[in-house]
Every structure is written in structure tokens, then in C-alpha cells.
Design an enzyme around this catalytic site. Structure first.
Site, PDB file in Angstrom:
ATOM      1  N   GLY A 182       0.796  -1.222   0.000  1.00  0.00           N
ATOM      2  CA  GLY A 182       0.000   0.000   0.000  1.00  0.00           C
ATOM      3  C   GLY A 182       0.829   1.272   0.000  1.00  0.00           C
ATOM      4  O   GLY A 182       0.359   2.332   0.427  1.00  0.00           O
ATOM      5  N   THR A 226       1.876   3.201  -2.523  1.00  0.00           N
ATOM      6  CA  THR A 226       1.371   4.241  -3.414  1.00  0.00           C
ATOM      7  C   THR A 226       0.245   5.020  -2.738  1.00  0.00           C
ATOM      8  O   THR A 226       0.213   6.262  -2.757  1.00  0.00           O
ATOM      9  CB  THR A 226       0.825   3.590  -4.715  1.00  0.00           C
ATOM     10  OG1 THR A 226       1.780   2.621  -5.174  1.00  0.00           O
ATOM     11  CG2 THR A 226       0.573   4.622  -5.786  1.00  0.00           C
ATOM     12  N   HIS A 269      11.637   0.720   1.159  1.00  0.00           N
ATOM     13  CA  HIS A 269      11.180  -0.651   1.443  1.00  0.00           C
ATOM     14  C   HIS A 269      12.184  -1.383   2.338  1.00  0.00           C
ATOM     15  O   HIS A 269      11.988  -2.550   2.648  1.00  0.00           O
ATOM     16  CB  HIS A 269      11.020  -1.455   0.153  1.00  0.00           C
ATOM     17  CG  HIS A 269       9.886  -1.004  -0.721  1.00  0.00           C
ATOM     18  ND1 HIS A 269       8.640  -0.710  -0.222  1.00  0.00           N
ATOM     19  CD2 HIS A 269       9.804  -0.831  -2.062  1.00  0.00           C
ATOM     20  CE1 HIS A 269       7.847  -0.363  -1.245  1.00  0.00           C
ATOM     21  NE2 HIS A 269       8.537  -0.419  -2.352  1.00  0.00           N
ATOM     22  N   ARG A 275       0.395  -5.227   5.362  1.00  0.00           N
ATOM     23  CA  ARG A 275      -0.793  -5.802   4.714  1.00  0.00           C
ATOM     24  C   ARG A 275      -0.759  -7.312   4.895  1.00  0.00           C
ATOM     25  O   ARG A 275       0.340  -7.890   5.036  1.00  0.00           O
ATOM     26  CB  ARG A 275      -0.726  -5.427   3.222  1.00  0.00           C
ATOM     27  CG  ARG A 275      -1.941  -5.796   2.411  1.00  0.00           C
ATOM     28  CD  ARG A 275      -1.738  -5.413   0.947  1.00  0.00           C
ATOM     29  NE  ARG A 275      -2.965  -5.598   0.189  1.00  0.00           N
ATOM     30  CZ  ARG A 275      -3.064  -5.510  -1.132  1.00  0.00           C
ATOM     31  NH1 ARG A 275      -1.982  -5.203  -1.842  1.00  0.00           N
ATOM     32  NH2 ARG A 275      -4.207  -5.694  -1.735  1.00  0.00           N
ATOM     33  N   LYS A 316      -6.036  -4.090  -8.335  1.00  0.00           N
ATOM     34  CA  LYS A 316      -7.418  -4.228  -7.863  1.00  0.00           C
ATOM     35  C   LYS A 316      -7.693  -3.377  -6.628  1.00  0.00           C
ATOM     36  O   LYS A 316      -8.784  -2.868  -6.455  1.00  0.00           O
ATOM     37  CB  LYS A 316      -7.704  -5.689  -7.515  1.00  0.00           C
ATOM     38  CG  LYS A 316      -8.017  -6.566  -8.706  1.00  0.00           C
ATOM     39  CD  LYS A 316      -8.637  -7.861  -8.211  1.00  0.00           C
ATOM     40  CE  LYS A 316      -9.066  -8.751  -9.365  1.00  0.00           C
ATOM     41  NZ  LYS A 316      -9.470 -10.073  -8.856  1.00  0.00           N
ATOM     42  N   GLY A 317      -6.692  -3.318  -5.764  1.00  0.00           N
ATOM     43  CA  GLY A 317      -6.844  -2.511  -4.552  1.00  0.00           C
ATOM     44  C   GLY A 317      -7.928  -3.017  -3.615  1.00  0.00           C
ATOM     45  O   GLY A 317      -8.671  -2.215  -3.052  1.00  0.00           O
TER      46      GLY A 317
HETATM   47  P1  A3P Z   1      -3.212  -5.248  -5.577  1.00  0.00           P
HETATM   48  O1  A3P Z   1      -2.141  -5.777  -6.473  1.00  0.00           O
HETATM   49  O2  A3P Z   1      -3.660  -6.266  -4.562  1.00  0.00           O
HETATM   50  O3  A3P Z   1      -4.351  -4.647  -6.287  1.00  0.00           O
HETATM   51  P2  A3P Z   1       2.395  -0.701  -3.457  1.00  0.00           P
HETATM   52  O4  A3P Z   1       1.802   0.646  -3.652  1.00  0.00           O
HETATM   53  O5  A3P Z   1       3.029  -0.887  -2.112  1.00  0.00           O
HETATM   54  O6  A3P Z   1       3.232  -1.123  -4.598  1.00  0.00           O
HETATM   55  O7  A3P Z   1       1.147  -1.707  -3.385  1.00  0.00           O
HETATM   56  C1  A3P Z   1       0.354  -1.909  -4.519  1.00  0.00           C
HETATM   57  C2  A3P Z   1      -0.986  -2.459  -4.079  1.00  0.00           C
HETATM   58  O8  A3P Z   1      -1.803  -1.404  -3.553  1.00  0.00           O
HETATM   59  C3  A3P Z   1      -1.770  -3.024  -5.255  1.00  0.00           C
HETATM   60  O9  A3P Z   1      -2.557  -4.068  -4.696  1.00  0.00           O
HETATM   61  C4  A3P Z   1      -2.578  -1.815  -5.689  1.00  0.00           C
HETATM   62  O10 A3P Z   1      -3.705  -2.125  -6.467  1.00  0.00           O
HETATM   63  C5  A3P Z   1      -2.970  -1.237  -4.342  1.00  0.00           C
HETATM   64  N1  A3P Z   1      -3.308   0.184  -4.390  1.00  0.00           N
HETATM   65  C6  A3P Z   1      -2.714   1.164  -5.122  1.00  0.00           C
HETATM   66  N2  A3P Z   1      -3.305   2.345  -4.898  1.00  0.00           N
HETATM   67  C7  A3P Z   1      -4.292   2.122  -4.002  1.00  0.00           C
HETATM   68  C8  A3P Z   1      -5.279   2.967  -3.383  1.00  0.00           C
HETATM   69  N3  A3P Z   1      -5.343   4.258  -3.662  1.00  0.00           N
HETATM   70  N4  A3P Z   1      -6.147   2.390  -2.529  1.00  0.00           N
HETATM   71  C9  A3P Z   1      -6.081   1.077  -2.250  1.00  0.00           C
HETATM   72  N5  A3P Z   1      -5.185   0.231  -2.796  1.00  0.00           N
HETATM   73  C10 A3P Z   1      -4.307   0.747  -3.672  1.00  0.00           C
END
Ligand code: A3P
Length: 317
Positions: free
Chosen positions: A69, A71, A127, A147, A284-285
Site C-alpha cells: 500500500g 502508493t 522498502h 498488509r 485491484k486494490g
Molecule cells: P493489488 O495488487 O492487490 O491490487 P504498493 O503501492 O506498495 O506497490 O502496493 C500496490 C498495491 O496497492 C496493489 O494491490 C494496488 O492495487 C494497491 N493500491 C494502489 N493504490 C491504491 C489505493 N489508492 N487504494 C487502495 N489500494 C491501492
């Protein structure tokens, strides 16, 4: 200077050659450094941080295990901290991606980038697990997001498969699962990573805020209030009346961010280490997409590891 930098890099190269290796998810190899698996470039960068990076007490770091999460957290922290600077109808995040506004310290060229041009409070992300951060960062504030490892595993495998070198054979989900369980993936082991920050947040709650993706999903407004207070800018009654918290949540929602042109096209550059299609940060988020990938047996195994590793820590999923 340049000669000194070359000397340091040469020493790092020798050190890296002595470390245990395993197969990477994106690159051919990962190296085990102080118990954590890192790619060659990310490890080199870590060694350089210790040599060059100078933290300031006003710095704010956002830390996470990949795909937990990051981003979303970047967008939330940026918009919470800067809520007086932008209006929600014409916001900086409408035309700047979350990654472009908060640099990742894991992928920089430290002898040339010193970040002193950034105004305080400087926002960075990483990270790296806590034990791999330099001591100078302990004065700064830090927000960690974790997560459910099952969702992290799925999200990471899909993401890394896209970035994986075309010279390497694809990594099957079964292989990725096995590697993840024994801790062998970029920045792993997952559980030790999470625990390093969890324990520190208990010892030092004013310096380290520990968040969960699942709690952000279920109660985003509560998380924004928590973030604001932690960052020393608690939400006021007046702001509550104006619905500022709701606006921040809406702005940073998956639906909103993933549909912005700036997040749909182009690439995000992480130093010289990596280029990522911006749209790949939004998949998918949701909570629980692991159900579409893990067998019952796989689920039991990961949950068993999590229970055992987190036993007595007070941390649960
Ligand atoms: P999924 O692949 O399960 O959809 P990171 O940002 O640490 O790389 O993590 C990416 C994960 O966060 C992805 O999960 C992405 O879809 C989800 N994500 C990105 N933006 C988001 C938001 N605004 N709200 C919720 N989830 C989000």
C-alpha cells in the site's frame, strides 16, 4: 570525491561477493545481507545510504514491504500534510503521480543526489527493513504500512512477473509461494520486516506510526485523522465541518487515483534501478484477492507461519 566514491563502491562489490545468494523474483539473484534478501543494485544503494545519506530531524519516512500500500500511503500523507496548500478541485495529485512526489531512497545515486534542495519536512519512502536503515534516521518520523501477507504475495508475484527480466524463465506461482514462505523474495523475509517496525512502533509511538492496509480500507477517515495528528497537524473542528477528511479520502481512493491520466500513462523511474509502467501500481486494490490464487493448503501454511512468527508480539491480521 570521485576517487573516494570509486573506492567505496569497490569495497561494496567485494563485500557483496561474500554474501549468500538465492534466486530473485525480478533479477537473477538476491543477496542475503544481515538476514534480508536484496537485489544487487538495491543492496549497493543501501550500502551507499550508510556512507552518504544525511537525515534531518524534520524528515518523514514512509516505509513498507513491497506491495503493501505504498502508493496509497504516499498520496494520503502528501495530501494530509499539504492540505492548506492545494484545493481539492485543483490538486497537485491530479497531475503528479504519488511516486513522483516522494522519492524512494532505495534507488538513488548518492554521490550525486543529496536532497538538500528539498524543503522541510522532506518526504521519503523506503522498502528497507528497519535494521538496514542508517542510525541518523532515528530522529525522523516514520509511517509504516503493512498488509496481509497472502495479498502481498499475490500482488508481488503479479507485479514482479511483469518486471522480470525477459532473459529469465518465468517464475511460477508455486515457486513464488515456496520462496515467499522461506522469506526469499526482494526485501524478505516478510514477517521479520513487519516485526522490525512493529516492535519499534511500540517502543516509540511518537516517532513510528504503524498502519494496516486493511484498517485503511475499512476506516480511511480514522486513518487520515491519525496521520494528521501523528504528523503534528491534527484535524481541526473547522476542517471537520468543511469535510476535509472526506475530501482527502476521496482524492486518494483507488477509484480516483487509478483513473487519473497521470497514473495511467507513462513510466515511473526509480533511479537507474528500475522503470515501472505507472498503471502497474494500480491493480485491484481490494482485501482478499488471494482467494483467487491460493489453495486451502497454501492459505493454512502462510497463516501458520504468520501465527508462529507474530506469537507474543501483539500483532495480528
Ligand atoms: P493489488 O495488487 O492487490 O491490487 P504498493 O503501492 O506498495 O506497490 O502496493 C500496490 C498495491 O496497492 C496493489 O494491490 C494496488 O492495487 C494497491 N493500491 C494502489 N493504490 C491504491 C489505493 N489508492 N487504494 C487502495 N489500494 C491501492
Amino acid at each position: 570525491d570521485d576517487a573516494e566514491y570509486k573506492k567505496i563502491c569497490e569495497n561494496h562489490k567485494h563485500l557483496i561477493e561474500t554474501l549468500p545468494k538465492c534466486n530473485g523474483w525480478r533479477t537473477l539473484h538476491l543477496h542475503n545481507y544481515n538476514g534480508y534478501w536484496l537485489s544487487t543494485k538495491i543492496l549497493k544503494s543501501n550500502l551507499l545510504i550508510h556512507a552518504y545519506f544525511k537525515s534531518q530531524p524534520t524528515d518523514i519516512f514512509l516505509a513498507s514491504f513491497m506491495k503493501s500500500g505504498t502508493t496509497w500511503l504516499k498520496a494520503l500523507v502528501f495530501s494530509t500534510l499539504n492540505r492548506d496548500r492545494y484545493t481539492f478541485s485543483n490538486h497537485h495529485l491530479h497531475n503528479h503521480s504519488p511516486h513522483s512526489i516522494i522519492p524512494v531512497i532505495d534507488a538513488e545515486s548518492y554521490h550525486i543526489t543529496d536532497f538538500t534542495n528539498l524543503s522541510a519536512p522532506r518526504l521519503f519512502s523506503t522498502h528497507y527493513p528497519l535494521p538496514l536503515l542508517p542510525a541518523c534516521m532515528s530522529c525522523a518520523k516514520l509511517v509504516y504500512v503493512c498488509r496481509d501477507p497472502k495479498d502481498v504475495l499475490v500482488s508481488k508475484w503479479l507485479f514482479m512477473s511483469k518486471l522480470r527480466s525477459k532473459d529469465l524463465p518465468p517464475l511460477s506461482f508455486d515457486e513464488a509461494f515456496e520462496l515467499f514462505c522461506v522469506g526469499a523474495s526482494e526485501y524478505g523475509p516478510f514477517w521479520e520486516h513487519v516485526l522490525s517496525y512493529w516492535r519499534a512502533s511500540l517502543e516509540n509511538p511518537d516517532k513510528i506510526l504503524f498502519l494496516k492496509y486493511e484498517e485503511m480500507k475499512k476506516e480511511p477517515e480514522m486513518v487520515v485523522r491519525k496521520l494528521a495528528a501523528f504528523l503534528g497537524k491534527a484535524v481541526t473542528v473547522e476542517e471537520e465541518e468543511k469535510g476535509v477528511v472526506r475530501e482527502i479520502v476521496k482524492l486518494c481512493s483507488f477509484e480516483n487515483l487509478s483513473n487519473l491520466e497521470v497514473n495511467k500513462t507513462g513510466v515511473e523511474k526509480f533511479g537507474k534501478v528500475l522503470d515501472v509502467e505507472k498503471r502497474d501500481f494500480f491493480r485491484k486494490g481490494v482485501i482478499g484477492d488471494w482467494k483467487n490464487y491460493l489453495s486451502d493448503e497454501m492459505k493454512e501454511r502462510i497463516d501458520g507461519i504468520t501465527d508462529e512468527k507474530f506469537k507474543g508480539s501483539g500483532l495480528t491480521f
